[in-house]
Design an enzyme around this catalytic site. Structure first.
Site, short mmCIF file in Angstrom:
data_model
loop_
_atom_site.label_atom_id
_atom_site.label_comp_id
_atom_site.label_asym_id
_atom_site.label_seq_id
_atom_site.Cartn_x
_atom_site.Cartn_y
_atom_site.Cartn_z
CE LYS A 105 -4.35 -1.48 2.14
NZ LYS A 105 -5.19 -1.36 3.35
CE LYS B 212 -7.30 -7.08 -3.50
NZ LYS B 212 -6.85 -6.91 -2.11
CE LYS C 41 -11.74 2.34 -2.17
NZ LYS C 41 -11.56 3.74 -1.86
#
Ligand code: TRP
Length: 345
Positions: A116, A208, A211
């Protein structure tokens, strides 16, 4: 709630645009566990702000969306607990104690943080680094035995177990002296979901489902209409070959693997069984079957979510109620932890 011997805890971040990946990776299993365990399902808004602050109104909307998804997938808020993390201050309080139990070396090994933060690791929030400690506090605050999570949370679960173990060992004498026996925290176990715990983008099988992907065609949102679900599956990226005969045939074909895994997860079978049936057939035929399965599974959830979201007062009521039930357990744990470590009660 007293009839259950063991407790389940899990959490979902209110980040907006709940999609098939969130559903198959976590939420789908939650309702199934209700008949065997006392279930506590949290909406982890304090985790949601570790990456960036969200507009406050939007954050509250996203919280209600997760609550609606929980209820729509069949979690019974009367029998079990659905609540919002930030409403129970003990999460932050226990996280502080655990900050002083966990070691820097443990957190430095967390691959999700590295993924991240990327090259930006000097400039991300301290909260993002500390995220797994808060997650450990979530679980252990309720002394949960089982935690249904996706594959990607495995390492965080190991960390949670390490924290529980170190706390029990470091404070063993005090734990015994306060009448809690040999260990205060149970060592929780991850219940890793089956097929398709990692759902990939419908436009790129190497990424992946997310959203934040700019293309809405990359994901199936839980609030998508039947038409949208069908269209997104029809347009999903594939390759010109027919489906492989076994899973070795997925080499270099991530899109094929993703669609087959999704089908297996939706129909509760294995990838191998799906290939037994569809190996060698063309994608057009398989996609039609996949669209039917997706619609059959998601349409009722979708309709119920829309109905619930039209009545925010009801959702808020459920959450208020859930917070009150959660607080009873959380306060009991914190009272014990304060006694054990020597803070004042
Ligand atoms: N980290 C989890 C995720 O992103 C969310 C989460 C926070 C969680 N606290 C938890 C999951 C406790 C299980 C238990 O999916």
């Amino acid at each position: 709630m007293a009839q259950y011997e063991k407790r389940v805890f899990s959490g979902v971040q209110p980040t907006g645009n709940l999609h098939l990946g969130n559903y198959l990776g976590a939420i789908k299993r939650f309702a199934d566990l209700q008949s065997s365990y006392e279930c506590i399902y949290c909406i982890v808004d304090m985790h949601a702000v570790t990456a960036r602050w969200t507009d406050p109104t939007e954050l509250r909307t996203h919280v209600r969306e997760v609550a609606a998804a929980y209820i729509a997938t069949g979690i019974n808020p009367k029998e079990h607990v659905i609540f919002v993390q930030s409403q129970v201050a003990e999460h932050a309080e226990l996280a502080w104690v655990f900050n002083c139990v966990a070691r820097m070396g443990w957190l430095n090994r967390m691959t999700q943080f590295k993924d991240k933060a990327g090259k930006n690791s000097e400039n991300v929030s301290v909260g993002l680094f500390d995220y797994p400690v808060l997650m450990a506090a979530d679980i252990l605050l309720y002394r949960a035995h089982y935690v249904p999570v996706g594959e990607v949370q495995k390492q965080h679960m190991e960390l949670t177990r390490d924290i529980a173990q170190k706390f029990n060992i470091d404070w063993a004498d005090s734990i015994a002296a306060h009448g809690f026996g040999e260990a205060y925290f149970p060592i929780p176990e991850a219940l890793i979901q089956g097929e398709a715990t990692r759902v990939m983008s419908l436009r790129d099988g190497a990424k992946k489902m997310s959203k934040s992907d700019l293309s809405d065609y990359s994901r199936i949102n839980l609030t998508d209409s039947v038409d949208a679900i069908r269209q997104k599956i029809r347009k999903a990226k594939t390759d010109p070959e027919p489906l492989p005969l076994d899973h070795k045939g997925f080499a270099g074909r991530p899109e094929a693997e993703n669609l087959v895994s999704i089908f297996a997860a939706l129909t509760q079978t294995s990838v191998d069984d799906v290939l037994k049936e569809y190996g060698g057939t063309q994608f057009s035929a398989f996609k039609a079957a996949l669209a039917d399965a997706a619609v059959e599974h998601l349409a009722p959830i979708n309709a119920e979510m829309r109905r619930l979201l039209a009545d925010p007062a009801y959702i808020d009521d459920v959450l208020q109620n859930g917070a009150e039930k959660a607080k009873v357990i959380a306060a009991e744990t914190m009272r014990a932890v304060r006694d054990i470590v020597g803070f004042r009660n």
